[in-house]
Design a protein around this motif. Structure first.
Motif, PDB file in Angstrom:
ATOM      1  N   ALA A   1       3.213 -15.966 -31.083  1.00 58.60           N
ATOM      2  CA  ALA A   1       3.611 -15.525 -29.738  1.00 58.60           C
ATOM      3  C   ALA A   1       4.868 -14.669 -29.800  1.00 58.60           C
ATOM      4  O   ALA A   1       5.082 -13.805 -28.950  1.00 58.60           O
ATOM      5  CB  ALA A   1       3.847 -16.732 -28.822  1.00 58.60           C
ATOM      6  N   LEU A   2       5.692 -14.920 -30.808  1.00 52.79           N
ATOM      7  CA  LEU A   2       6.943 -14.189 -30.939  1.00 52.79           C
ATOM      8  C   LEU A   2       6.824 -13.033 -31.933  1.00 52.79           C
ATOM      9  O   LEU A   2       7.347 -11.948 -31.696  1.00 52.79           O
ATOM     10  CB  LEU A   2       8.052 -15.153 -31.385  1.00 52.79           C
ATOM     11  CG  LEU A   2       8.282 -16.328 -30.421  1.00 52.79           C
ATOM     12  CD1 LEU A   2       9.212 -17.369 -31.032  1.00 52.79           C
ATOM     13  CD2 LEU A   2       8.836 -15.847 -29.086  1.00 52.79           C
TER      14      LEU A   2
ATOM     15  N   GLU B   1       4.039 -11.423 -33.185  1.00 49.70           N
ATOM     16  CA  GLU B   1       3.029 -10.396 -32.920  1.00 49.70           C
ATOM     17  C   GLU B   1       2.611 -10.370 -31.451  1.00 49.70           C
ATOM     18  O   GLU B   1       1.649  -9.692 -31.114  1.00 49.70           O
ATOM     19  CB  GLU B   1       1.778 -10.641 -33.785  1.00 49.70           C
ATOM     20  CG  GLU B   1       1.976 -10.405 -35.271  1.00 49.70           C
ATOM     21  CD  GLU B   1       0.626 -10.317 -35.993  1.00 49.70           C
ATOM     22  OE1 GLU B   1      -0.070 -11.336 -36.044  1.00 49.70           O
ATOM     23  OE2 GLU B   1       0.284  -9.228 -36.472  1.00 49.70           O
ATOM     24  N   LYS B   2       3.307 -11.128 -30.610  1.00 53.06           N
ATOM     25  CA  LYS B   2       2.916 -11.257 -29.191  1.00 53.06           C
ATOM     26  C   LYS B   2       1.443 -11.606 -29.083  1.00 53.06           C
ATOM     27  O   LYS B   2       0.736 -11.100 -28.214  1.00 53.06           O
ATOM     28  CB  LYS B   2       3.217  -9.954 -28.418  1.00 53.06           C
ATOM     29  CG  LYS B   2       4.688  -9.580 -28.391  1.00 53.06           C
ATOM     30  CD  LYS B   2       4.880  -8.288 -27.612  1.00 53.06           C
ATOM     31  CE  LYS B   2       6.319  -7.795 -27.714  1.00 53.06           C
ATOM     32  NZ  LYS B   2       6.480  -6.443 -27.146  1.00 53.06           N
ATOM     33  N   GLN B   3       0.973 -12.448 -29.984  1.00 54.71           N
ATOM     34  CA  GLN B   3      -0.447 -12.779 -30.040  1.00 54.71           C
ATOM     35  C   GLN B   3      -0.641 -14.276 -30.074  1.00 54.71           C
ATOM     36  O   GLN B   3      -0.346 -14.933 -31.068  1.00 54.71           O
ATOM     37  CB  GLN B   3      -1.092 -12.128 -31.279  1.00 54.71           C
ATOM     38  CG  GLN B   3      -2.600 -12.294 -31.348  1.00 54.71           C
ATOM     39  CD  GLN B   3      -3.306 -11.563 -30.208  1.00 54.71           C
ATOM     40  OE1 GLN B   3      -3.304 -10.345 -30.159  1.00 54.71           O
ATOM     41  NE2 GLN B   3      -3.886 -12.319 -29.272  1.00 54.71           N
ATOM     42  N   GLY B   4      -1.102 -14.835 -28.966  1.00 56.84           N
ATOM     43  CA  GLY B   4      -1.588 -16.206 -28.944  1.00 56.84           C
ATOM     44  C   GLY B   4      -3.094 -16.191 -29.074  1.00 56.84           C
ATOM     45  O   GLY B   4      -3.686 -15.170 -29.440  1.00 56.84           O
TER      46      GLY B   4
END
Lengths: 388, 388
Positions: free
Chosen positions: A55-56, A58-61
């Motif tokens: 989440a931090l 790669e801004k990917q959840g």
């Protein structure tokens, strides 16, 4: 209950992967594991996947379906997050699914992108594994947390920086032939002692680096391996998980890691081994002091004696129980969400005889993987055995 | 294989919890579930916990041991993250552990803090459930993604805004007596039609709100319930999980949700029911159009007919199959990582007869919970049955 076998393992090199996306790293590891297993990826029943800071970083959840797609899988996929033990809990879930008969063929592992953040940002990102209200706001970072644990250990049991230096020296030497290691180079005790301080008593070579990487292992049942003629001589015969208070201040003692002790006891009972049976181990040395506490929780060293295990040659390649022949988190690297899977992959290679350091464990039949989250507020232990 | 029973359920009110920490919310839900079950918390074997955006909303990862501590538990704890289906996968893991015999008594559920972020930040945080490289960078937010799905549905099957409005009206009316609902107030079709647009064709009342909340359920085996005299008349008899491509652009069609269809097929086969057996359902109506697609994946409506189910009175409280008697995500609220557990808790209350809307399902024996992640790139379905 079936025996769960490791049918294949796959790793990316650990290190700085520049602009590569996390999905690309996991796809590489998964493809290698599938190739190593010699299976059709269409037969895979599920993906159990670990990631910590996506989440931090790669801004990917919601990475589980993304990683399934990247790996060419068409099956349900689940993400586990247990800080630095994320892949450990993923592997454990995969083992349990096969044992329960709900899956025959599973990929487990994990991935972390870390170098996409600068050092300050990655330190902040790692800190979410500690207690935000009662530790992080007070300024605690992970080097400082493990420094507190190291100082508490020294106060209680003795030992000092030079003892820790021997652990770093050992793990760097182990990493030299490992093609997946971030640091394939030796250091000396003096290098470690002379390195700049990070948080006293821990200096630069007491800490693992910032690392990108992915790990994947293919697990299957005894029956599936037999009927599909898979070469899978290594089995996972024991699993265990333990937990502790998240914040150091809430624990009874911080010079030991009861979560890992509980995980080890459960895993040993599950497999029917004792600590005396362990021939080789991969342990979670995010800091050198963490290896010390891991050895004591695993029963490889008695309480208060783990500090001397590297220096006395017990855990060196020629010792009674080589530890971190991969190079460990210290020198192989620590892509947080991938590490637990990497440990299983490295142990499998060691026990199969196809690891560059297999020569040191030629007669080994039993290995243990120890994966810890945060300041060991969570821990997962796996027992691997050669089971021809 | 044992039957898994719901021994207790606990919820916080859904809404804006101000400055309360997430751990405080989960502790409240867990305490309520433990109290409802009438068990000793020391007997609990594991915690399976869902959370989605803790790294962003509270700068808190590694939440599983933290939530175990907050709930007064002394057991291994694992966090699952599957976007909006995080608690759904957590509950499924708990069911599977009890079935496998590795646990007798488990707490599962989840928690989300969202109002700690402003609306822009929470929209950004939610967007990590979509594909960062190929959707989010292009400007996609979740309202816009579901707007694309709604338009694709209208283009393929017909229907329009007024049909969707009937879903919002139904779910708001259902929420009125639910003490845990964020919006205990009715709206009219005209209110929905006249509301400001969010992303055409979706307007304000087509979207679920931003919500804080927690859910917890206590699960146990048939044998444990019997030997400990637990009152647990509702069983989870079927579980299923499905996956799809993360990005909408990578799918064959976006007017249907095959991940949910696969999850439903697996869960129905697991429990031995068919869609015709379903008496009541809680489905993932993050947007009104999502309820439509859920009904079709679950087989409650045929393909292309879900759009009329609320308007035609099939899914209203007096209809053949009441859907979202809790108020749904639309009116009860959607604390992302808690929702899957909340659905199970609400269905349990409905089937036990102690829900304020139980009067509408007095003879119901079979309920289904449908929990979806992102744009249904992942989905979990549970079948609940009364099993005295």
């Amino acid at each position: 209950m079936t025996t769960v076998r490791v049918a294949g393992v796959g790793l990316t090199p650990f290190g700085d992967h520049g602009d590569r996306a996390g999905r690309d790293l996991f796809a590489e590891a998964a493809a290698a594991a599938i190739d190593d297993a010699g299976i059709d990826r269409g037969a895979i029943d599920r993906l159990d996947y670990g990631n910590f800071m996506g989440a931090l970083a790669e801004k990917q959840g919601h990475q589980a379906p993304l990683m399934a797609e990247a790996a060419g899988l068409d099956c349900p996929a689940t993400r586990y997050e247990e800080a630095c033990a994320s892949a450990g809990v993923a592997v454990k879930a995969a083992v349990e699914a096969i044992r329960a008969g709900t899956a025959d063929l599973v990929i487990a592992g994990g991935m972390e992108r870390m170098t996409s953040l600068d050092t300050g940002a990655v330190t902040d990102a790692l800190s979410i594994a500690a207690d935000e209200l009662y530790e992080v706001r007070a300024g605690m970072t992970f080097p400082s947390a493990y420094a507190l644990m190291a100082q508490a250990y020294f106060d209680r049991f003795g030992g000092g920086r030079e003892d820790l230096a021997h652990i770093a020296v050992k793990n760097h030497a182990n990493a030299v032939p490992n093609e997946y290691a971030q640091y394939q180079r030796e250091i000396t005790v003096d290098d470690a002692l002379d390195a700049p301080p990070v948080a006293e008593p821990l200096h630069l070579y007491d800490a693992c680096p910032i690392t990108d990487g992915a790990s994947a292992i293919v697990l299957t049942s005894d029956e599936y391996a037999a009927t599909h003629d898979l070469d899978a001589p290594v089995a996972i015969t024991g699993v265990g998980q333990g937990g502790d208070r998240l914040a150091l201040q809430d624990r009874d003692a911080i010079a030991e890691t009861p979560a890992a002790t509980a995980a080890a006891e459960t895993a040993y009972a599950d497999s029917g081994i004792t600590a005396a049976d362990i021939d080789v181990a991969e342990v979670h040395d995010c800091f050198t002091i963490a290896e010390v506490m891991a050895l004591e929780s695993l029963g490889i060293a008695d309480s208060g004696e783990g500090i001397l295990a590297a220096r006395d040659g017990i855990t060196t390649p020629d010792g009674d129980c080589p530890v971190n022949l991969s190079g460990g988190l210290k020198a192989k690297g620590h892509p947080v969400g991938a590490t637990g899977g990497s440990q299983i992959a490295e142990l499998t290679r060691l026990l199969r005889g196809d690891h560059p350091n297999s020569e040191y464990v030629a007669n080994a039949t039993t290995g243990v993987a120890h994966n810890a989250g945060g300041t060991v507020a969570s821990a997962v232990v796996h027992v691997l055995e050669v089971a021809e």
